[in-house]
Design an enzyme around this catalytic site. Structure first.
Site, PDB file in Angstrom:
ATOM      1  N   GLU A 144      -4.587   3.729   6.496  1.00 24.58           N
ATOM      2  CA  GLU A 144      -4.298   3.601   5.066  1.00 24.58           C
ATOM      3  C   GLU A 144      -4.894   4.785   4.308  1.00 24.58           C
ATOM      4  O   GLU A 144      -4.373   5.236   3.290  1.00 24.58           O
ATOM      5  CB  GLU A 144      -4.905   2.287   4.554  1.00 24.58           C
ATOM      6  CG  GLU A 144      -4.380   1.877   3.200  1.00 24.58           C
ATOM      7  CD  GLU A 144      -5.369   1.072   2.413  1.00 24.58           C
ATOM      8  OE1 GLU A 144      -5.935   1.630   1.448  1.00 24.58           O
ATOM      9  OE2 GLU A 144      -5.577  -0.106   2.751  1.00 24.58           O
ATOM     10  N   SER A 176     -10.490  -0.508   3.291  1.00 21.60           N
ATOM     11  CA  SER A 176      -9.713  -0.712   4.523  1.00 21.60           C
ATOM     12  C   SER A 176      -9.265   0.638   5.057  1.00 21.60           C
ATOM     13  O   SER A 176      -8.614   1.405   4.341  1.00 21.60           O
ATOM     14  CB  SER A 176      -8.472  -1.550   4.241  1.00 21.60           C
ATOM     15  OG  SER A 176      -8.817  -2.783   3.668  1.00 21.60           O
ATOM     16  N   ARG A 196       0.834  -1.217   0.000  1.00 23.68           N
ATOM     17  CA  ARG A 196       0.000   0.000   0.000  1.00 23.68           C
ATOM     18  C   ARG A 196       0.871   1.271   0.000  1.00 23.68           C
ATOM     19  O   ARG A 196       0.515   2.276   0.598  1.00 23.68           O
ATOM     20  CB  ARG A 196      -0.944   0.042   1.199  1.00 23.68           C
ATOM     21  CG  ARG A 196      -1.989  -1.040   1.205  1.00 23.68           C
ATOM     22  CD  ARG A 196      -2.939  -0.874   0.013  1.00 23.68           C
ATOM     23  NE  ARG A 196      -4.103  -1.720   0.179  1.00 23.68           N
ATOM     24  CZ  ARG A 196      -4.155  -3.018  -0.133  1.00 23.68           C
ATOM     25  NH1 ARG A 196      -3.109  -3.592  -0.679  1.00 23.68           N
ATOM     26  NH2 ARG A 196      -5.240  -3.724   0.057  1.00 23.68           N
TER      27      ARG A 196
HETATM   28  N1  EPU Z   1     -10.752 -10.860   9.900  1.00 25.43           N
HETATM   29  C1  EPU Z   1     -11.463 -10.949  11.076  1.00 25.43           C
HETATM   30  N2  EPU Z   1     -12.426 -10.019  11.325  1.00 25.43           N
HETATM   31  C2  EPU Z   1     -12.724  -9.015  10.452  1.00 25.43           C
HETATM   32  C3  EPU Z   1     -11.986  -8.917   9.250  1.00 25.43           C
HETATM   33  C4  EPU Z   1     -10.999  -9.857   8.992  1.00 25.43           C
HETATM   34  O1  EPU Z   1     -11.233 -11.842  11.890  1.00 25.43           O
HETATM   35  O2  EPU Z   1     -13.615  -8.238  10.757  1.00 25.43           O
HETATM   36  C5  EPU Z   1      -9.745 -11.888   9.577  1.00 25.43           C
HETATM   37  C6  EPU Z   1     -10.273 -12.843   8.510  1.00 25.43           C
HETATM   38  O3  EPU Z   1     -10.995 -13.897   9.059  1.00 25.43           O
HETATM   39  C7  EPU Z   1      -9.008 -13.331   7.869  1.00 25.43           C
HETATM   40  C8  EPU Z   1      -8.088 -12.130   7.977  1.00 25.43           C
HETATM   41  O4  EPU Z   1      -8.609 -11.306   9.000  1.00 25.43           O
HETATM   42  O5  EPU Z   1      -8.429 -14.368   8.611  1.00 25.43           O
HETATM   43  C9  EPU Z   1      -7.951 -11.368   6.665  1.00 25.43           C
HETATM   44  O6  EPU Z   1      -9.219 -10.863   6.261  1.00 25.43           O
HETATM   45  P1  EPU Z   1      -9.568 -10.515   4.726  1.00 25.43           P
HETATM   46  O7  EPU Z   1      -9.234 -11.678   3.871  1.00 25.43           O
HETATM   47  O8  EPU Z   1     -10.944  -9.978   4.701  1.00 25.43           O
HETATM   48  O9  EPU Z   1      -8.520  -9.433   4.314  1.00 25.43           O
HETATM   49  P2  EPU Z   1      -7.896  -8.165   5.060  1.00 25.43           P
HETATM   50  O10 EPU Z   1      -6.497  -8.491   5.435  1.00 25.43           O
HETATM   51  O11 EPU Z   1      -8.800  -7.727   6.167  1.00 25.43           O
HETATM   52  C10 EPU Z   1      -6.901  -7.142   2.870  1.00 25.43           C
HETATM   53  C11 EPU Z   1      -6.911  -5.823   2.155  1.00 25.43           C
HETATM   54  C12 EPU Z   1      -8.224  -5.625   1.420  1.00 25.43           C
HETATM   55  C13 EPU Z   1      -8.397  -6.760   0.433  1.00 25.43           C
HETATM   56  C14 EPU Z   1      -8.378  -8.082   1.207  1.00 25.43           C
HETATM   57  C15 EPU Z   1      -8.440  -9.292   0.305  1.00 25.43           C
HETATM   58  C16 EPU Z   1      -5.452  -4.383   3.473  1.00 25.43           C
HETATM   59  C17 EPU Z   1      -5.354  -3.205   4.379  1.00 25.43           C
HETATM   60  N3  EPU Z   1      -6.688  -4.741   3.110  1.00 25.43           N
HETATM   61  O12 EPU Z   1      -7.907  -7.090   3.888  1.00 25.43           O
HETATM   62  O13 EPU Z   1      -8.119  -4.409   0.670  1.00 25.43           O
HETATM   63  O14 EPU Z   1      -9.622  -6.639  -0.273  1.00 25.43           O
HETATM   64  O15 EPU Z   1      -7.124  -8.199   1.956  1.00 25.43           O
HETATM   65  O16 EPU Z   1      -7.217  -9.461  -0.355  1.00 25.43           O
HETATM   66  O17 EPU Z   1      -4.436  -4.951   3.106  1.00 25.43           O
HETATM   67  C18 EPU Z   1      -8.549  -2.082   0.738  1.00 25.43           C
HETATM   68  O18 EPU Z   1      -7.336  -1.914   0.696  1.00 25.43           O
HETATM   69  O19 EPU Z   1      -9.353  -1.108   0.784  1.00 25.43           O
HETATM   70  C19 EPU Z   1      -9.075  -3.434   0.799  1.00 25.43           C
HETATM   71  C20 EPU Z   1     -10.368  -3.683   0.962  1.00 25.43           C
END
Ligand code: EPU
Length: 348
Positions: free
Chosen positions: A344, A248, A174
């Site tokens: 972010e 995010s 990012r």
């Molecule tokens: N999780 C939770 N609770 C929540 C959200 C997530 O326990 O409320 C856990 C999930 O169960 C999972 C882990 O956290 O084990 C990761 O969750 P997720 O796959 O939803 O991805 P993220 O790490 O929360 C990142 C990006 C997103 C992108 C997703 C999918 C960042 C800051 N965010 O989110 O990007 O869509 O991966 O690749 O890296 C964005 O940048 O605006 C964005 C939405």
């Protein structure tokens, strides 16, 4: 490249311009001055204007990664450059150049329709093409840097046009040079992507594989991958047209293994992604949920109930209120997990 004809009339600045429909958080605020540019002539003309030169400038694309906490006391320049074209080809790749004001998701759909492979995992990300390299957007195992060829940008003060290659962009998680050393110096006008003729599908990200299995297909195409991504995203990320948000709000923090081990001793199922021998990335959404913030509502704003990493405008929220909520979350995560969350979203 499809582009609006250069206009003879001189570019007008609109005073006191409303920004509510120009930021996906839907924050009701104004810009002291505003103008939209549709081609580089119009952009150059604006940059020549002393009114623009002598005030703070803010270039807006889709407004999907910004939180306004006060009226913008300067000139907002809306990037409305349009056009997509193939500018080169090898045995394996197409070089596809997209103007910075093109809507990102529509660009992804254009690529899928034309069998240009590589951006299908990035379907449904809000915002414009020009913002995509700025913060090296990423999702489901793919980042812009994986498909990036080069970009063109105009230097705001010197008005020179420069082409940046992948090294000059200094992409990170990012991050890019445009959020760091060169912040607020350049206006990105177009981005050229190196896209594959023969798709190399990346379906390793857990949720995609599950979704594709559910679709029960004989052969998987880039269109199917995009469909799966759209399905996953719409099931947990709020549509900004319905509920104001900027995706995010925080980055996923990278922490020393010892910090993670300490968390794991209390939460054996704590998720993490390896980064190096000594560090791991911990999902901020997981930390925020464990700390009890998921679904919290403060009348006008809150934490999304399906993805704790997303802060939402429930109706008429002020940017300062959302900023305060983010500070409260940062303090609480620091206190409970000894981890410093970083925003972010850009705060103005
Ligand atoms: N999780 C939770 N609770 C929540 C959200 C997530 O326990 O409320 C856990 C999930 O169960 C999972 C882990 O956290 O084990 C990761 O969750 P997720 O796959 O939803 O991805 P993220 O790490 O929360 C990142 C990006 C997103 C992108 C997703 C999918 C960042 C800051 N965010 O989110 O990007 O869509 O991966 O690749 O890296 C964005 O940048 O605006 C964005 C939405």
């Amino acid at each position: 490249m499809r582009s609006t004809q250069a206009r003879n009339c001189s570019m007008q600045l609109t005073p006191n311009h409303p920004l509510k429909n120009l930021n996906t958080f839907g924050i009701d605020c104004t810009a002291k001055w505003f103008a939209a540019f549709h081609n580089t002539d119009e952009l150059m003309e604006l940059l020549d204007n002393p009114e623009v030169q002598n005030q703070p400038q803010l270039v807006l694309g889709g407004g999907s990664n910004i939180l306004f906490t006060q009226p913008f006391n300067g000139v907002v320049l809306k990037n409305s450059l349009l056009g997509i074209e193939v500018v080169g080809e090898t045995d394996d790749h197409y070089l596809v150049k997209a103007a910075a004001g093109e809507n990102w998701h529509q660009f992804v759909m254009h690529c899928i329709k034309n069998q240009f492979a590589g951006v299908e995992n990035l379907a449904l990300i809000p915002g414009c093409v020009g913002a995509s390299p700025m913060q090296n957007i990423g999702a489901y195992g793919v980042e812009i840097k994986d498909v990036f060829h080069e970009l063109d940008a105009v230097h705001i003060r010197e008005k020179k046009i420069k082409t940046f290659d992948v090294t000059e962009c200094s992409f990170g998680y990012r991050e890019s040079v445009f959020k760091q050393r060169e912040k607020n110096q350049w206006i990105i006008t177009s981005v050229t992507f190196r896209l594959n003729k023969n798709p190399r599908l990346k379906t390793g990200y857990g949720a995609i594989e599950e979704e594709l299995d559910r679709m029960n297909l004989d052969q998987i195409t880039i269109k199917d991958v995009a469909k799966a991504v759209i399905q996953i995203r719409s099931s947990k990320l709020p549509d900004p047209a319905v509920l104001g948000n900027a995706g995010s709000f925080f980055k996923n923090p990278v922490v020393p293994i010892e910090t993670y081990e300490k968390i794991k001793s209390h939460y054996p199922g704590a998720p993490s992604y390896p980064i190096s021998e000594t560090a791991v990335k911990v999902p901020a959404g997981w930390l925020i949920e464990q700390a009890g913030w998921k679904g919290l509502k403060r009348i006008t704003h809150g934490v999304h109930d399906k993805q704790a990493l997303v802060l939402v405008n429930l109706g008429n929220a002020r940017g300062a209120e959302i900023l305060q909520l983010s500070s409260d979350i940062i303090d609480d995560i620091q206190h409970k997990f000894d981890i410093t969350l970083e925003r972010e979203v850009n705060i103005y």
